[in-house]
Scaffold this active site. Sequence first.
Site, PDB file in Angstrom:
ATOM      1  N   TYR A   1      41.254  76.025  16.349  1.00  0.00           N
ATOM      2  CA  TYR A   1      42.819  76.994  15.727  1.00  0.00           C
ATOM      3  C   TYR A   1      43.999  77.012  15.939  1.00  0.00           C
ATOM      4  O   TYR A   1      44.362  77.076  14.688  1.00  0.00           O
ATOM      5  CB  TYR A   1      41.573  78.672  16.027  1.00  0.00           C
TER       6      TYR A   1
ATOM      7  N   LYS B   1      46.424  76.025  12.693  1.00  0.00           N
ATOM      8  CA  LYS B   1      47.375  76.769  12.251  1.00  0.00           C
ATOM      9  C   LYS B   1      49.449  76.360  12.657  1.00  0.00           C
ATOM     10  O   LYS B   1      50.170  75.909  11.719  1.00  0.00           O
ATOM     11  CB  LYS B   1      48.089  78.186  13.758  1.00  0.00           C
TER      12      LYS B   1
ATOM     13  N   LEU C   1      44.665  91.921   6.866  1.00  0.00           N
ATOM     14  CA  LEU C   1      45.297  91.298   6.030  1.00  0.00           C
ATOM     15  C   LEU C   1      45.961  91.645   4.930  1.00  0.00           C
ATOM     16  O   LEU C   1      46.664  92.373   4.324  1.00  0.00           O
ATOM     17  CB  LEU C   1      45.368  90.388   6.886  1.00  0.00           C
TER      18      LEU C   1
END
Length: 744
Positions: A570, A574, A457
Amino acid sequence: MTPLELWGGHECTVNRVGDRYFDQTVRSGHQHRLNDLDRFADLGLTALRYPVLWERVDAQGNGAFDWRWTDQRLTRIRDLGLRPIAGLLHHGSGPAPTHLLDDGFAPAFAAYARAAAERYPWIEDWTPVNEPLTTARFSALYGHWYPHRADERLFWTALVNQVDATRFAMREIRAVRPDARLIQTEDLGRTYSTLALAHQADFDNARRWMTWDLLEGRVTPGHPLWRRLEGFGLGERLAAIADAPCPPDVLGVNHYLTSDRFLDHRIGGYPAERVGGNEFMTFADVEAVRALLPAPDGLEGALQEAWTRYGRPLAVTECHNGCTREEQVRWIREAWEAAGRLRGRGVDLRAVTAWALLGTYDWNSLLTREAGHYEVGAFDVRSDPPRPTALAAELRRLAKGGAVPSATAGPGWWRRDIRLQFKPVFRTVESPEPRAEWRASATGSQPLLIVGATGTLGKALARACEWRGIGYRLTTRRELSLDDDASVARMLDAAEPWAVVNAAGWVRVDEAEAEPAGCFAANAEGAVRLARACRDRGLPTAAFSSDLVFDGRRDRPYVESDAPAPLNVYGASKARAEREILELGGKALVVRTAAFFSAYDPYNFAAHLLRTLAASQPFSAAEDLTISPTYVPDLVDAVLDLMLDGETGVRHLANEGALSWAEFARELARAFDLDADLVRGAPAASFGWAAARPAYAALGTERGRLMPPLENAIARYAAVVREAQFAAEAEALIDGAPARVTAS
């Protein structure tokens, strides 16, 4: 001289293709949103180009006028203190019984104009027919629009009919309101060419003035095109126009980045779709800005030429750039600054018009089909209600004054080297004004701070900023460590960014099950630490989340308001980051996305698939997990646009589509002409993953779809990969060694 005014208008074309009418007012949703007018007024506009279109009011062409929609809108415009500029025909051919080649077209149109003036006698400014020359070309020379003819004699007939319609209409309007003003719009560019095509360039450069030349009564013996039109049997009509001209009170110049053209007889360096010709020669016809050195003179040159030729008041009546957000802002800003320079040189330039305030649909196909291709305007109508963009903020700034934001400072792409798409050609056509006088200013000092230099990214965001001319700083962990408050503060205070994007974090989904502390430290604690520091400094910030915050129990794509319920560590990290960042307040944008693929990442699913299939090996992928894949270049462009627009809250950004990993693999295989039968669908449980995945994690949106369809993204991905392969093979041939090309 009165102050320069800011005008506006929404794209309102009603054009006909066959028996079907394409109505931009309907497609943008403005048809049913009266409060759009309040949004327009809030921009600081003084006047609004607005449709009172013949086809909409008298759809059957029988005089049964339906003014209800127009009455309500024009009343609201007046109440808001805006001055309407009434348009009666906008790239149209009239109601069904008539068309541009009909002998009765002009008298029938004039009768409608009289009815409109009697209905709205308080309106002073009128544009009876928008861009007559352009409409005649598309309808009777190129055959794109009704009546779909491709004949030069009929083209000139269509133009003369529209000029007569304008003259007759203004006569009827002035019978009701003697001081009514004609604001006559036309697309104005300039044609450049190689010496071999000077004859064609000369013709184009004479033809471009014909709308105004005819209305001025200038097309008489001695005019460079009089003999040509007289040869088509139009001599008597030209004489009648010259005897009773209708000079515009204001010349409305519409100029786009495609308006200036370059013609090249050396067609070898151009794609086939750019090659056409005349009766004498074959030649390429491309945007001059893509080939010429120095760059063409653009809008400022066109305005200067129009002033020199006519000496009449001018206005920029359409200013729109269908590009990324910062380039849209730079385009309107450059037009405004050019207008200021021209006024300083004594040019009577009254206004600049922000056109297509609600964006446009399908102009990339010249409105010949309904494909859903949308270009954003000052408002993005894909959100309900329409969402103001960075362009809206720039219009308010132009209207009220203020400093240029660092995020959009600097030259547009048409002022940078990336504009050159074809082999550069040095032009010798004399310019009306010295080029050096109007170069864009240097990029502003405040960068976009991108955290995460080593990841997919971060690199993709930096690449997009390079291409878009957005100043940025890409930080490594050594420069900015998300686990250290002092490190974060030092970098933010030293860099003084206009915004921050956090592209760093833990990405190893299965390893997180064994190392939850490390995953939460990177994805939640560090992300919140950065967001808090940004909030404390009043900085906009963007953070990335995932489709893995959901449990997959929905039977429809997840939208922004759906509550997270993660199945793995995970996803939980987030979800926690999302919650705590949003609770901080401030200017935070949280982007949920999924399943990256990109030509610049050799480790993603798509790259691994292509390498495997290219070796004729089988490839296994989950058949029972549904996702929405995301093409990274689309993602970063959308994120940058949202940051420039000042958006906050949660957004879902993935390419439109929902399919299993195995189905995604097969679509990729077919796009690359590889054997899709080598893709073996398998249950997710067979892969032995430590982390549970949601069975259905497709991402939808309730805030407006910003990303292109997945099919389109895959096609562009394949084109980029093939281009890279071709370049590698060519380089290897030059080096005298066989190429080793990978799908990455």
